[in-house]
Design an enzyme around this catalytic site. Sequence first.
Site, PDB file in Angstrom:
ATOM      1  N   ASP A 214       0.762  -1.301  -0.019  1.00  0.00           N
ATOM      2  CA  ASP A 214       0.154   0.088   0.067  1.00  0.00           C
ATOM      3  C   ASP A 214       0.972   1.333  -0.225  1.00  0.00           C
ATOM      4  O   ASP A 214       1.798   1.231   0.706  1.00  0.00           O
ATOM      5  CB  ASP A 214      -0.778   0.080   1.234  1.00  0.00           C
ATOM      6  N   GLU A 273       1.414  -0.741  -4.990  1.00  0.00           N
ATOM      7  CA  GLU A 273       0.482   0.200  -5.330  1.00  0.00           C
ATOM      8  C   GLU A 273       1.269   1.623  -5.547  1.00  0.00           C
ATOM      9  O   GLU A 273       1.585   2.331  -4.363  1.00  0.00           O
ATOM     10  CB  GLU A 273      -0.552   0.292  -4.482  1.00  0.00           C
TER      11      GLU A 273
END
Length: 556
Positions: A214, A273
């Site tokens: 993330d 990401e």
Amino acid sequence: MTQELTSPTPARQSSGPGRGPRWWRDAVIYQVYVRSFADSDGDGVGDLRGVCERLPHLKDLGVDAVWLTPFYASPQADGGYDVADYRAVDPLFGDLQDADDLIRSAHEAGLRVIVDIVPNHTSDQHPWFQDPDLARTRYIFRPGKGANGELPPNDWESVFGGPAWTRTDRGDWYLHLFAPEQPDLDWDNPDVHAEFAAILRFWLDLGVDGFRIDVAHGMVKAPGLPDIGHGQQAKLIGTQVLPFFDQDGVHAIHRTWRRLLDSYDGDRIGVAEAWAPSAERLALYVRPDELHQAFNFQFLNADWHVDALRSVIDDSLAATASVGAPTTWVLSNHDVVRHTTRLGGSLDRARAATLLMLALPGSAYLYQGEELGLPEVTDLPDEVRQDPAFFRGGQGEFGIGAPRSGADTEPATDGPADPSGQDGFRDGCRVPLPWSGEHPPYGFGPGGSWLPQPADWRALTVAAQTGDPNSTLELYRSALALRRSLPGLGDGGMSWQPAPEGVLAFSRPGLLCTVNTLGRDVELPLPGQPLLSSAPARIDGGTAVLPGDSCIWWAI
């Protein structure tokens, strides 16, 4: 003589761990947003046992791996992306034994398992942040500006809206690029590096096959934390290097993690990401000594237009080829408007975009529910909203994924009546899945669902679509089976072919893909034997008639 094209359904084939090394280069990976996938205990929230019980759906779909969103111990201020304990399962989702059972069951079903790791920030309930002395060495604290330190240290804004700083009782300020409950870690501290290496080992030892990282572009901040001098900073993300995102220093962290992943057997992977301003900057995250994949958000945000699509495909393939990595394609996820709605509210266009994506070289990610053709839910009442961006007046995650009608296209007639009314927040793509039945919660679980499901989803359930050759679910199943059965379709080269205006055509080993981006029929010379079509098409003598907003795979 006019003949309607029909699409045979290929035999299903096994997938997952048995596929051998470098599996990730052409894998199709299915994202499970755990709280909205399947609920086993009736509390209205999806959980790990629910995922385990529904693994047959994923195996039957034909994917290679499952990516699970965070299920760690968390106050749930941001859907679990505010982690209080990275080695514990939140009771909302089960316990550590449930996680172990899910990993083992997935492997037995031939599916690999990727879990989320959240290294840019923790929860403000994390033991480190709760200890005032530890907090000021492992998070980013600064004195304020102004005569009495009453102003934030700089002009940085939270992605969720408002300032990126919160003042403490001591009078200093801490940085949170997301919600105030998500303080940013200070990656200049070696203790942070050591802790996350230990966390990765914990889950690798439990058997996970990799990590989706993330905010992989966010851990390192520019020295001195300089002002940006621009408001509405969320709109700048992905357009330029910012002092808090896409700093070159993040790559040293990813190199360290790559060495750790390589120390385990079984091709464990890291997936970034990462929001970068260009395909070239994004490719830096997947150099041979860094991560294995990076989400291609430029493709996700491309307009439904020949020039835009061809440009982003060319740029993406060239950039990843320069570092020897596969391109990773994605159309929807838990942070953006579902592509059925985003592409003008047209299910036809969404189905065509999916076949286009699955015909491209590299790996692809699917978001739960897109195989059912689910639209964005645009009419959620304010009182059920849970996205922190909604309450802070932001523009949704990174301000992306707003609906678009595309260029040179006719208005869509199916999907939401007014897709332009979507607000860009994230609850609408997170509504729990419909599995079966005529009424909510459509088999999601024995109770209700944490977000209300539309009353008209009865025709979109897994049960309703199974066996219907015209359904979106059976289209996905057929496409994934064909992708597996055609050697070299996932990973390898492609070449553009001549095509009429408004049509993309490219060849892969044994296959020609044609995509009509216009809202009307287009004719072209019959290119081969039809394999799969997103919409009914016709053969008229030696001519193929491509429906508007359609994609067809042809055997060549």
